[in-house]
Design an enzyme around this catalytic site. Structure first.
Site, PDB file in Angstrom:
ATOM      1  N   ILE A  39     -10.171 -40.075   2.926  1.00 58.75           N
ATOM      2  CA  ILE A  39     -11.103 -39.988   1.800  1.00 58.75           C
ATOM      3  C   ILE A  39     -11.767 -41.344   1.594  1.00 58.75           C
ATOM      4  O   ILE A  39     -11.102 -42.359   1.454  1.00 58.75           O
ATOM      5  CB  ILE A  39     -10.368 -39.576   0.504  1.00 58.75           C
ATOM      6  N   HIS A  40     -13.097 -41.321   1.577  1.00 58.51           N
ATOM      7  CA  HIS A  40     -13.874 -42.525   1.258  1.00 58.51           C
ATOM      8  C   HIS A  40     -15.251 -42.085   0.775  1.00 58.51           C
ATOM      9  O   HIS A  40     -15.523 -40.890   0.696  1.00 58.51           O
ATOM     10  CB  HIS A  40     -13.959 -43.470   2.463  1.00 58.51           C
ATOM     11  N   GLY A  41     -16.110 -43.008   0.441  1.00 55.01           N
ATOM     12  CA  GLY A  41     -17.381 -42.712  -0.199  1.00 55.01           C
ATOM     13  C   GLY A  41     -18.234 -41.664   0.489  1.00 55.01           C
ATOM     14  O   GLY A  41     -18.783 -40.774  -0.157  1.00 55.01           O
TER      15      GLY A  41
END
Length: 158
Positions: free
Chosen positions: A14-16
């Site tokens: 999970i990241h931007g």
């Protein structure tokens, strides 16, 4: 039964980019992380939970638990599957989970990996795993964000 709207390899999970571009593009409302190590790490799971936008569900499963969840899920969710390696997805396929498409988004440089495509790196074993996934009937593309043109991995394995 829930629908898999995205199955993505990204060693950052999970990241931007995932949170903004892919959630919006797919209409996903339930993120399923498939990673044995993350599933055992309560602190990391808490960090992941804090990263997910309001209204989006999150589950973190080991590979075996993910197989059971995906085969028996009776919800009506739009699932985004996230795993760090192609091996996790091949295990799902071998476990009876149908994957029409797989998106390679982030596989960084690491020991044993060589450049595969632009900033994507893969080991010899991972390249073989991609071949096995493709032979199982899953279309595999490199696509960092939805607005990028997809590049079929099959053409990169020769």
């Amino acid at each position: 039964m829930s629908e898999i709207v995205l199955a993505r390899i990204d060693d950052r999970l999970i990241h931007g980019q995932v949170m903004t571009a892919w959630l919006q593009y797919t209409g996903g409302n339930h993120i399923v992380i498939i990673d044995d190590e993350t599933a055992k790490d309560d602190f990391l799971k808490t960090v992941m939970e804090m990263s997910v936008p309001e209204g989006v569900a999150l589950d973190v499963f080991s590979i075996n638990d993910a197989i059971e969840f995906l085969k028996n899920d009776a919800n009506d969710d739009k699932l985004l599957l996230l795993a760090k390696t192609p091996g996790a997805y091949y295990a799902l396929i071998e476990g009876g989970v149908k994957l029409a498409n797989l998106v390679v988004g982030g596989m960084g440089a690491a020991k044993g990996r060589t450049k595969f495509y632009k900033n994507i790196s893969a080991s010899d074993d991972e390249r073989e795993t991609f071949k096995n996934i493709i032979e199982a009937g899953t279309v595999v593309n490199v696509q960092i964000v939805p607005s990028d043109k997809a590049t079929n991995v099959a053409g990169l394995l020769n």
